[in-house]
Scaffold this motif. Structure first.
Motif, PDB file in Angstrom:
ATOM      1  N   PHE A 192       0.881  -1.365  -0.025  1.00  0.00           N
ATOM      2  CA  PHE A 192      -0.065   0.004  -0.003  1.00  0.00           C
ATOM      3  C   PHE A 192       0.887   1.262  -0.069  1.00  0.00           C
ATOM      4  O   PHE A 192       1.659   1.303   0.919  1.00  0.00           O
ATOM      5  CB  PHE A 192      -0.956   0.002   0.998  1.00  0.00           C
ATOM      6  N   ASN A 250      -1.247  -1.596  -4.355  1.00  0.00           N
ATOM      7  CA  ASN A 250      -2.441  -0.869  -4.004  1.00  0.00           C
ATOM      8  C   ASN A 250      -2.019   0.779  -3.938  1.00  0.00           C
ATOM      9  O   ASN A 250      -1.176   0.881  -3.030  1.00  0.00           O
ATOM     10  CB  ASN A 250      -3.463  -1.275  -2.997  1.00  0.00           C
ATOM     11  N   ILE A 275      -7.570   0.559   3.122  1.00  0.00           N
ATOM     12  CA  ILE A 275      -6.826  -0.400   2.926  1.00  0.00           C
ATOM     13  C   ILE A 275      -7.565  -1.629   3.248  1.00  0.00           C
ATOM     14  O   ILE A 275      -7.357  -2.808   2.591  1.00  0.00           O
ATOM     15  CB  ILE A 275      -5.625  -0.188   4.301  1.00  0.00           C
TER      16      ILE A 275
END
Length: 391
Positions: free
Chosen positions: A166, A195, A375
């Motif tokens: 992330f 991501n 998330i």
């Protein structure tokens, strides 16, 4: 002469029969052994997969809000994992790594990038590292920090693990010498999903290639308001949980050369959470009542719960003074009492938290943070491919 030949023939025949029987018998034994091994293996449950999350956080001047969200919403993410399950009925492991990038205090030769923490399941350590972050100017090299996280972290080779990056920031995804396309495609080849979380306007994140970075890596693109403050609702159960947390801390028994130091970190992180907001301290206490909060590296109660624990290997001079003169049987009895006390307190925290959640639902107030929501949505979506699901 004929009689000798006949005797020789009979002996050879008997030898052949005996040998054949021996080979046949050995074959049956081998087959039985193999069958037993296969039978035994069939009862062995596979190890549950681990969710490995590398957080790459922009710590330039404008990112104070992002860092505060990471500090406060860590516990929400951990608490959500208590509802995660594998198809084999176990619960997945959880390990988090932390990088900061885009900070002038970091080495320019390293691309203003630092590995703050490698993969760790130590929640106190993760919290301490998050609270150590400060912001200060800098250049944000997204492609390079992704590349370094792939090279430096131990991602392992278990195909059942869910491996995720992330990366959060607000500058163009294209900055830096390392082409972001090469970095994210390399991640995809290694089974790591990237991501991207743009801190700002959704369309601006698309224009500055944050969406493209996620698309190439098979990940999710998300945009958040990193400066949004979560409105925490005070409930009648907050004080109860905080009091239980203090009692919970009294069930820990330090050992080893760094035991006392790590116990101090536990208390320090409780204080950090409380200074941030009382609700954050409550959520941290709930995390501490879960199986994900395990301190076997410094706490004798957690350590003694392991099947391979051997009290004889623990140096008594590293134990609290009150235990140093006790016999092994007395120490084991003491640990059993502490374990039971801890389990009871953890159960009380869980019960109080269930009532707290009911209260929040009744007043219809959401406490979901922007970073946490982004998330968790990505994790739950991508976990399905690894046979992970949420109750």
């Amino acid at each position: 002469m004929k009689k000798i030949a006949q005797k020789s023939m009979i002996a050879l025949m008997l030898f052949g029969i005996g040998t054949g029987y021996a080979f046949s018998e050995q074959g049956r034994k081998n087959a039985n052994t193999k069958q037993e091994a296969t039978h035994e293996h069939s009862f062995l449950k596979p190890e549950p997969p681990t969710v490995k999350i590398a957080l790459l956080l922009d710590t330039s001047n404008s990112m104070d809000g992002l860092i505060n969200q990471a500090k406060s919403q860590l516990w929400d993410i951990v608490n959500q994992f208590t509802y995660a399950k594998c198809r084999n009925e176990g619960r997945p492991g959880l390990k988090i790594a932390l990088y900061q990038y885009g900070n002038n205090d970091l080495s320019s030769q390293e691309g203003y990038i630092q590995q703050v923490l490698g993969f760790s399941g130590d929640l106190d350590e993760i919290s301490a590292k998050l609270f150590s972050l400060t912001t200060n100017g800098g250049e944000e090299y997204c492609g390079q920090v992704i590349h370094q996280s792939l090279q430096q972290l131990d991602w392992g080779k278990n195909p059942d693990d869910l491996k995720m990056v992330f990366i959060a920031g607000n500058e163009p995804f294209t900055q830096g010498r390392k082409n972001f396309r090469e970095a994210v495609l390399h991640a995809k080849e290694r089974g790591v999903i990237v991501n991207t979380i743009f801190c700002g306007d959704y369309n601006l994140g698309i224009q500055t290639q944050w969406q493209e970075g996620a698309r190439l890596a098979g990940g999710e693109y998300m945009a958040i308001d990193h400066n949004r403050q979560v409105v925490h609702v005070k409930t009648p159960y907050d004080e109860i949980i905080i009091r239980l947390n203090k009692r919970l801390n009294n069930t820990y028994v330090s050992y080893g050369t760094k035991g006392a130091e790590r116990m101090a970190v536990q208390v320090e992180q409780d204080a950090e959470a409380m200074d941030l907001q009382e609700a954050v301290a409550v959520k941290r206490a709930v995390s501490k009542s879960s199986a994900y909060y395990n301190n076997a590296g410094w706490d004798l109660v957690d350590a003694s719960s392991s099947d391979d624990f051997d009290l004889a290997r623990i140096k008594k001079e590293t134990l609290p003074e009150s235990l140093r003169d006790k016999s092994d049987s007395e120490i084991r009895m003491f640990l059993d009492e502490k374990r039971k006390e801890r389990q009871d307190i953890q159960e009380e925290i869980q019960q109080a938290n269930a009532k707290r959640q009911t209260y929040l639902n009744e007043v219809q107030k959401s406490e979901t943070g922007e970073l946490e929501k982004a998330i968790l949505e990505a994790i739950k979506k991508q976990a399905a491919a690894k046979d992970l699901y949420w109750e």
